[in-house]
Design a protein around this motif. Structure first.
Motif, PDB file in Angstrom:
ATOM      1  N   CYS A   1       0.856  -1.184   0.000  1.00 34.36           N
ATOM      2  CA  CYS A   1       0.000   0.000   0.000  1.00 34.36           C
ATOM      3  C   CYS A   1       0.889   1.229   0.000  1.00 34.36           C
ATOM      4  CB  CYS A   1      -0.907   0.000   1.232  1.00 34.36           C
ATOM      5  SG  CYS A   1      -1.884   1.514   1.427  1.00 34.36           S
ATOM      6  N   TYR A   2       0.648   2.133  -0.955  1.00 31.49           N
ATOM      7  CA  TYR A   2       1.421   3.361  -1.078  1.00 31.49           C
ATOM      8  C   TYR A   2       0.473   4.540  -0.917  1.00 31.49           C
ATOM      9  CZ  TYR A   2       4.188  -0.250  -3.337  1.00 31.49           C
ATOM     10  OH  TYR A   2       4.853  -1.430  -3.621  1.00 31.49           O
ATOM     11  N   VAL A   3       0.881   5.515  -0.115  1.00 24.99           N
ATOM     12  CA  VAL A   3      -0.025   6.590   0.271  1.00 24.99           C
ATOM     13  C   VAL A   3       0.544   7.947  -0.118  1.00 24.99           C
ATOM     14  CG1 VAL A   3      -1.077   7.750   2.254  1.00 24.99           C
ATOM     15  CG2 VAL A   3      -0.997   5.263   2.177  1.00 24.99           C
ATOM     16  N   TYR A   4      -0.313   8.813  -0.651  1.00 25.15           N
ATOM     17  CA  TYR A   4       0.007  10.234  -0.821  1.00 25.15           C
ATOM     18  C   TYR A   4      -1.053  11.031  -0.064  1.00 25.15           C
ATOM     19  CZ  TYR A   4      -0.126  14.933  -2.673  1.00 25.15           C
ATOM     20  OH  TYR A   4      -0.170  16.303  -2.778  1.00 25.15           O
ATOM     21  N   CYS A   5      -0.624  11.951   0.775  1.00 24.32           N
ATOM     22  CA  CYS A   5      -1.524  12.795   1.549  1.00 24.32           C
ATOM     23  C   CYS A   5      -1.507  14.215   0.991  1.00 24.32           C
ATOM     24  CB  CYS A   5      -1.112  12.845   3.021  1.00 24.32           C
ATOM     25  SG  CYS A   5      -1.028  11.241   3.838  1.00 24.32           S
ATOM     26  N   THR A   6      -2.693  14.783   0.762  1.00 20.66           N
ATOM     27  CA  THR A   6      -2.733  16.171   0.302  1.00 20.66           C
ATOM     28  C   THR A   6      -2.268  17.126   1.394  1.00 20.66           C
ATOM     29  OG1 THR A   6      -5.063  16.334   0.941  1.00 20.66           O
ATOM     30  CG2 THR A   6      -4.585  15.724  -1.348  1.00 20.66           C
ATOM     31  N   ASP A   7      -2.347  16.703   2.648  1.00 22.67           N
ATOM     32  CA  ASP A   7      -1.867  17.501   3.777  1.00 22.67           C
ATOM     33  C   ASP A   7      -0.478  17.027   4.187  1.00 22.67           C
ATOM     34  OD1 ASP A   7      -2.025  19.277   6.127  1.00 22.67           O
ATOM     35  OD2 ASP A   7      -2.127  17.383   7.232  1.00 22.67           O
ATOM     36  N   PRO A   8       0.562  17.858   4.051  1.00 24.51           N
ATOM     37  CA  PRO A   8       1.942  17.425   4.356  1.00 24.51           C
ATOM     38  C   PRO A   8       2.131  16.966   5.795  1.00 24.51           C
ATOM     39  CG  PRO A   8       1.935  19.500   3.129  1.00 24.51           C
ATOM     40  CD  PRO A   8       0.515  19.238   3.532  1.00 24.51           C
ATOM     41  N   THR A   9       1.433  17.593   6.744  1.00 26.58           N
ATOM     42  CA  THR A   9       1.584  17.213   8.153  1.00 26.58           C
ATOM     43  C   THR A   9       1.102  15.785   8.390  1.00 26.58           C
ATOM     44  OG1 THR A   9       1.229  19.515   8.798  1.00 26.58           O
ATOM     45  CG2 THR A   9       1.025  17.859  10.524  1.00 26.58           C
ATOM     46  N   THR A  10       0.027  15.411   7.718  1.00 22.81           N
ATOM     47  CA  THR A  10      -0.487  14.046   7.835  1.00 22.81           C
ATOM     48  C   THR A  10       0.515  13.054   7.255  1.00 22.81           C
ATOM     49  OG1 THR A  10      -2.731  14.922   7.607  1.00 22.81           O
ATOM     50  CG2 THR A  10      -2.465  12.555   7.355  1.00 22.81           C
ATOM     51  N   ALA A  11       1.157  13.429   6.170  1.00 24.10           N
ATOM     52  CA  ALA A  11       2.177  12.565   5.565  1.00 24.10           C
ATOM     53  C   ALA A  11       3.344  12.352   6.521  1.00 24.10           C
ATOM     54  CB  ALA A  11       2.665  13.176   4.251  1.00 24.10           C
ATOM     55  N   VAL A  12       3.778  13.413   7.176  1.00 22.00           N
ATOM     56  CA  VAL A  12       4.875  13.290   8.141  1.00 22.00           C
ATOM     57  C   VAL A  12       4.473  12.354   9.270  1.00 22.00           C
ATOM     58  CG1 VAL A  12       6.233  14.556   9.864  1.00 22.00           C
ATOM     59  CG2 VAL A  12       5.869  15.541   7.599  1.00 22.00           C
ATOM     60  N   TYR A  13       3.236  12.495   9.751  1.00 22.66           N
ATOM     61  CA  TYR A  13       2.736  11.639  10.838  1.00 22.66           C
ATOM     62  C   TYR A  13       2.738  10.168  10.429  1.00 22.66           C
ATOM     63  CZ  TYR A  13      -0.859   9.222  13.578  1.00 22.66           C
ATOM     64  OH  TYR A  13      -1.548   8.309  14.324  1.00 22.66           O
ATOM     65  N   LEU A  14       2.208   9.850   9.250  1.00 22.75           N
ATOM     66  CA  LEU A  14       2.152   8.455   8.812  1.00 22.75           C
ATOM     67  C   LEU A  14       3.541   7.880   8.619  1.00 22.75           C
ATOM     68  CD1 LEU A  14      -0.782   8.476   6.210  1.00 22.75           C
ATOM     69  CD2 LEU A  14      -0.795   7.533   8.516  1.00 22.75           C
ATOM     70  N   ARG A  15       4.429   8.674   8.041  1.00 24.22           N
ATOM     71  CA  ARG A  15       5.797   8.186   7.817  1.00 24.22           C
ATOM     72  C   ARG A  15       6.495   7.937   9.150  1.00 24.22           C
ATOM     73  NH1 ARG A  15       7.182  12.027   4.736  1.00 24.22           N
ATOM     74  NH2 ARG A  15       6.726  11.050   2.731  1.00 24.22           N
ATOM     75  N   HIS A  16       6.258   8.803  10.102  1.00 28.37           N
ATOM     76  CA  HIS A  16       6.846   8.640  11.431  1.00 28.37           C
ATOM     77  C   HIS A  16       6.329   7.380  12.116  1.00 28.37           C
ATOM     78  CE1 HIS A  16       8.394   9.834  15.406  1.00 28.37           C
ATOM     79  NE2 HIS A  16       7.200   9.487  15.883  1.00 28.37           N
ATOM     80  N   ARG A  17       5.056   7.066  11.914  1.00 24.36           N
ATOM     81  CA  ARG A  17       4.452   5.929  12.605  1.00 24.36           C
ATOM     82  C   ARG A  17       4.883   4.578  12.030  1.00 24.36           C
ATOM     83  NH1 ARG A  17      -0.006   6.304  15.769  1.00 24.36           N
ATOM     84  NH2 ARG A  17       0.556   4.127  16.120  1.00 24.36           N
TER      85      ARG A  17
END
Length: 574
Positions: free
Chosen positions: A553-569
């Motif tokens: 599963c590959y994810v792109y988030c329109t909100d950069p902060t959400t992307a940082v959160y998912l990558r961190h998790r």
């Protein structure tokens, strides 16, 4: 009917031929416009099925067995008249015991007395259906008369339609054998371990259910546990046993895809009537069916029918069958209208006097068989607390990408392997490309970068979006992907799911205006209960989209902060 009267004004067509007008197909909710019955020169019973249309024009489409014509003031997609007539005959041939045991010959055709012969309805695209059900147009009244005279030489001496009307509705051996043969050798329908146990239990319950003792089986199973594999095997084998069974789902996509996987082609087939929507049982008599097999039962609605005039879909299904089986994952309820739950099903089973049984499918065959990924996803989306704060120790390929172009490139590359990689998104982008004549039309629904410009899932044959060869360039939604499986999925998370003050929050107002899954969202947002319901629907939607794939599963988030959160998790707990 005046035009049929003119056709039949012929001394060589017997006066004592049988005539039936608007004959109701049993358990199908459809009517045959005109049936003429009688015997041929050898004494064989024959019934000529005639589909009548008043159309004066039609437009070809690239869909199988579908044309466009004006109904009222708007252009609408409808079945090709030859397909329609043939499908009615195929239904009777496959399910009416009198037709197949008494060897009544059915001869479908269509008569369009206002439509000129301009080559549209008789083009090569529709040739297979026209061959099965001859098409007679504006100048063909004499040809239709000759067709009737060829097959009906004598009047109806045996009460053909009375016998058909009284015939038991049971699948024919020919249809059952054909259905069984379609499954042979198909890897995707092989049952493993507990799937086989659930299947055999369901078969046993179906065999012993009766009008006096109904049974209901609830089967819980998360994404990738094989619910649909068991459901399709049940449909095939209960039909083989001579039981009247149907596969039921709210969404058309699973029906379209699994019919395609069974038959090996995308054309309509004799099996179409075995696959139905969940809203057709509003007027069905009690215990009409031996078995109704409900896939994605969590998507059942309270109301049924075109104008939501039904009472309750779980109740209607239980009432309509001696045995009903519900495949359920309550974590995949993704619309405010969804009422499918164990509690709801049990309530109506008790009301109908049915005995309830419950089983679970637990083995995970998706997401690399990783229950850990599923638990991590529940944790990271703040659906529930689990013991999996990170993805450490799992080999599921989960990535968060910086740009939609990276997502696109990765999915396109993975799709070269088996045509089993697709992009999907939350419903935050209006479907403006669907209506070229409407104000606000744009050729692309997603215009995120100069090189990422795409439409929503195929407007034509939308239910088959996941397996159409050219659909990798279009974005799927929850309705065309739920209940289906990929190798790789690319998920676009829109502004309806964000990280705010270190918490995952949702915003139902960011959904597209025409998104029916959050119907009456402004009203619901006024109450605590309504806000909680919308919050869970949005999170469940992304949970469902992010569990469509076996390998990654590959994810792109329109909100950069959400992307940082998912990558961190991925590797760091909160």
């Amino acid at each position: 009917m005046m035009y049929m009267n003119n056709v039949l004004m012929d001394t060589k067509i017997p006066d004592d031929s049988g005539v039936s007008i608007e004959y109701q197909l049993p358990h199908a909710g459809m009517r045959i416009d005109f049936v003429l019955t009688g015997q041929d020169e050898y004494g064989t019973d024959k019934a000529i099925i005639i589909e009548l249309k008043q159309w004066s024009e039609a437009i070809a489409t690239d869909k199988d067995g579908v044309v466009s014509t004006y109904l009222g003031k708007s252009l609408q997609d409808v079945s090709h008249p030859s397909y329609q007539a043939w499908s009615y005959a195929a239904y009777l041939q496959g399910f009416n015991e009198t037709v197949y045991t008494d060897n009544i010959h059915l001869l479908p055709c269509a008569y369009l007395h206002n439509h000129p012969d301009n080559g549209v309805l008789t083009s090569a695209h529709y040739a297979d259906y026209v061959a099965k059900a001859p098409l007679f147009l504006k100048s063909d009244a004499v040809k239709l008369r000759e067709f009737i005279r060829q097959h009906v030489k004598h009047g109806d001496k045996t009460g053909i339609m009375y016998r058909i009307e009284g015939g038991r509705i049971r699948p024919s051996k020919q249809l059952a054998d054909a259905l069984v043969s379609t499954m042979k050798g198909k890897q995707e329908f092989i049952m493993l371990d507990e799937q086989k146990i659930v299947y055999e239990t369901a078969r046993k319950l179906a065999a012993k259910s009766s009008d006096e003792k109904k049974h209901v089986l609830i089967i819980h199973g998360g994404p990738g546990t094989g619910k649909t594999v068991v459901a399709i095997n049940l449909l095939v084998n209960l039909t083989k046993q001579g039981l009247l069974a149907k596969y039921v789902s709210k969404n058309s996509a699973p029906r379209a895809v699994y019919k395609r996987l069974l038959t090996g082609h995308m054309s309509r087939s004799q099996f179409d009537s075995l696959f139905v929507g969940s809203g057709i049982f509003t007027q069905t008599k009690e215990n009409t069916f031996d078995a109704l097999i409900v896939d994605e039962a969590h998507r059942l609605n309270r109301k049924s029918g075109l104008f939501s005039k039904g009472f309750n879909q779980p109740m209607e299904i239980i009432r309509s069958a001696r045995f009903s089986v519900f495949f359920l994952d309550e974590d995949q309820r993704i619309a405010v209208q969804d009422v499918g739950s164990e509690q709801e099903i049990r309530k109506w089973a008790d009301q109908q006097g049915a005995e309830v049984h419950m089983l679970k499918l637990e083995s995970q065959f998706r997401c690399n068989g990783s229950d850990a990924y599923m638990a991590w996803l529940d944790n990271v989306l703040d659906i529930r607390d689990t013991a999996n704060p990170t993805l450490d120790g799992t080999d599921y390929d989960f990535r968060v990408l910086d740009t939609p172009d990276e997502l696109q490139q990765l999915i396109f590359e993975k799709n070269k392997e088996r045509n089993r990689a697709r992009m999907v998104a939350g419903y935050c982008w209006p479907w403006v490309s669907k209506y070229p004549n409407k104000k606000g039309y744009k050729p692309f629904d997603f215009d995120l970068t100069p090189t990422f410009r795409h439409k929503w899932n195929l407007a034509d044959d939308g239910g088959l979006w996941m397996i159409k060869s050219d659909s990798v360039s279009e974005i799927g939604c929850i309705h065309t992907s739920q209940g289906l499986e990929l190798d790789y999925v690319g998920v676009i998370i829109g502004p309806d799911l964000l990280l705010h003050n270190e918490r995952v929050v949702t915003n139902a107002l960011a959904r597209a205006p025409d998104d029916k899954t959050v119907h009456k969202k402004k009203e619901l947002l006024k109450t605590v209960e309504g806000r909680a319901q919308l919050d869970l629907i949005i999170k469940n939607t992304y949970r469902t989209l992010m569990t469509r794939a076996m390998k990654g599963c590959y994810v792109y988030c329109t909100d950069p902060t959400t992307a940082v959160y998912l990558r961190h998790r991925i590797s760091n707990p909160v």
